[in-house]
Scaffold this motif. Structure first.
Motif, PDB file in Angstrom:
ATOM      1  N   PRO A  71      -1.146   3.179   6.231  1.00 58.03           N
ATOM      2  CA  PRO A  71      -2.617   2.523   6.344  1.00 58.03           C
ATOM      3  C   PRO A  71      -3.422   2.333   7.699  1.00 58.03           C
ATOM      4  O   PRO A  71      -2.369   2.206   8.744  1.00 58.03           O
ATOM      5  N   CYS A 107      -7.193  -2.263  -4.569  1.00 55.80           N
ATOM      6  CA  CYS A 107      -6.032  -1.448  -4.375  1.00 55.80           C
ATOM      7  C   CYS A 107      -5.707  -0.479  -5.746  1.00 55.80           C
ATOM      8  O   CYS A 107      -4.627   0.100  -5.843  1.00 55.80           O
ATOM      9  N   ALA A 110      -5.923   4.374   2.538  1.00 57.94           N
ATOM     10  CA  ALA A 110      -5.866   2.991   2.612  1.00 57.94           C
ATOM     11  C   ALA A 110      -5.924   2.326   3.846  1.00 57.94           C
ATOM     12  O   ALA A 110      -5.762   2.974   5.092  1.00 57.94           O
ATOM     13  N   ALA A 111      -6.401   1.039   4.029  1.00 54.89           N
ATOM     14  CA  ALA A 111      -6.647   0.319   5.208  1.00 54.89           C
ATOM     15  C   ALA A 111      -6.454  -1.151   4.977  1.00 54.89           C
ATOM     16  O   ALA A 111      -6.774  -1.858   3.781  1.00 54.89           O
ATOM     17  N   LEU A 168       0.996  -1.135  -0.041  1.00 50.59           N
ATOM     18  CA  LEU A 168       0.055  -0.137   0.036  1.00 50.59           C
ATOM     19  C   LEU A 168       0.797   1.256   0.079  1.00 50.59           C
ATOM     20  O   LEU A 168       0.589   2.392  -0.863  1.00 50.59           O
ATOM     21  N   HIS A 217       0.282   5.504  -0.960  1.00 48.93           N
ATOM     22  CA  HIS A 217      -0.361   5.880   0.285  1.00 48.93           C
ATOM     23  C   HIS A 217       0.320   6.083   1.634  1.00 48.93           C
ATOM     24  O   HIS A 217       1.291   5.682   1.739  1.00 48.93           O
TER      25      HIS A 217
END
Length: 381
Positions: free
Chosen positions: A201, A366, A264-265, A193, A198
């Motif tokens: 996250p 993503c 983002a996660a 990520l 990003h």
């Protein structure tokens, strides 16, 4: 919130195990679904060898007696698991395949994540003739290991722990064990990520299972390894057991996204991730346009409306290698060479802690251009 097939299978297995034998119509009434749904579930569970079906009824599989054809000389092993579906289905399949290749028979018992019943289940396996045990205790929190785990070190047969780490200094620390390296899996997700641009996250993870706790611990380790600060407290959004808590988690994540604090996660597990993405969509948050999501487990992540990138622990390999290790320990014991005693002056066989590395399966959630599989040693950008 609608019950998933996985949850319904667990309830069906619990009912059959408790009653020994139950009619399809009775199960349909107890589960609150149609007989057609129960028959379909029973067909699935029968193919997996988890129940026996005959003339409108369902039975819990019974161990064969020593006099049964071809069984008298074959080793019998027991497997204690917290569930026979979702994550542990592949672990069980892997163990069964390895045992079958070696001519051994595997007997299954399910604890339903009730650690206080683990010992009785294990004693039932021993009473059924098990000469070695594969054990995934039904621990849910950190205290369960100390309160409900010491008996494992006192077993009279070889034992291997499955998908469970233990505290340093624990009486179980010297046991063989095979598990997934969840910290590595979390690092793969965060590295991917951040490699896509990003910031740190967020983590959405429950705290009611050893895997969830390992993901939480791995998250902090991964942030340190990447030189990142934790951007937000871990969000606990258990969709199945706490609808109000799930909604609070959704709102917390929605606020972080719409305020620009998160793009983002990482979400444990697949089911929670799918329901989270669905609820966010109702609130106007798009995946991956507004939020890139990685799920953890990769059981059903690919089936989401937007297929979810997911960390995939090597579940089947965990079961296979654990069964092979147990076979080795059992072989030493029946040859009069237990693993904890030297043979003819030779050194005792070393105990083993095997940690298998998860993989990252990249999909649309993503914003990836094309699916790919990421592992250690490959570029993560």
């Amino acid at each position: 919130m609608r019950e998933s097939a996985v949850q319904r299978h667990d309830r069906l297995l619990t009912l059959v195990r408790e009653q020994g034998t139950a009619r399809v119509t009775e199960l349909a009434d107890r589960l609150g679904v149609s007989p057609v749904t129960v028959r379909r579930d029973v067909e699935t569970l029968t193919r997996k060898g988890l129940v026996d079906r005959a003339h409108g009824s369902v039975s819990w599989p019974r161990p064969r007696t020593a006099g049964a054809a071809g069984v008298g000389t074959a080793p019998v092993f027991g497997l204690l698991a917290p569930s026979a579906t979702y994550y542990f289905a592949d672990v069980i399949h892997g163990a069964h395949e390895a045992a079958a290749r070696a001519g051994a028979r595997l007997i299954l018992r399910i604890s339903d994540y009730r650690p206080e019943e683990d010992r009785a289940r294990a004693e039932g396996l021993l009473a059924a003739g098990a000469e070695g045990l594969l054990i995934a205790p039904g621990w849910r929190g950190r205290a369960d290991q100390a309160e409900h785990g010491d008996w494992i070190g006192e077993l009279p047969v070889p034992a291997v722990l499955l998908e469970r780490s233990v505290d340093p200094g624990s009486p179980l620390a010297g046991l063989d064990r095979v598990c997934s390296d969840h910290a590595h899996g979390v690092l793969l997700a965060l590295r991917h990520l951040t490699g896509q641009g990003h910031a740190a996250p967020l983590l959405v993870a429950r705290a009611d299972s050893p895997t969830a706790l390992a993901v939480r611990a791995g998250y902090d380790q991964a942030l340190r390894a990447l030189g990142l600060e934790r951007p937000h407290p871990v969000i606990d959004a258990p969709a199945d057991r706490d609808p109000a808590g799930f909604e609070r988690g959704v709102q917390s994540l929605w606020t972080a996204v719409t305020s620009g604090r998160a793009t983002a996660a990482l979400v444990h597990n697949d089911v929670d991730a799918i329901q989270l993405v669905q609820r966010l969509a109702e609130l106007g948050v798009r995946v991956p346009g507004d939020l890139a999501v990685v799920a953890y487990d990769d059981e059903v992540a690919a089936l989401a409306d937007t297929p979810l990138t997911a960390v995939a622990p090597p579940k089947r390999e965990v079961g296979r290698l654990a069964a092979e290790l147990l076979l080795e320990r059992w072989g030493r014991s029946v040859r009069g060479r237990p693993a904890d005693r030297a043979a003819g002056g030779a050194e005792p066989a070393a105990r083993r802690h095997l940690a298998l590395l998860p993989r990252l399966r990249v999909r649309a959630s993503c914003g990836a251009a094309a699916p790919e599989l990421l592992e250690e040693g490959r570029a993560q950008g």
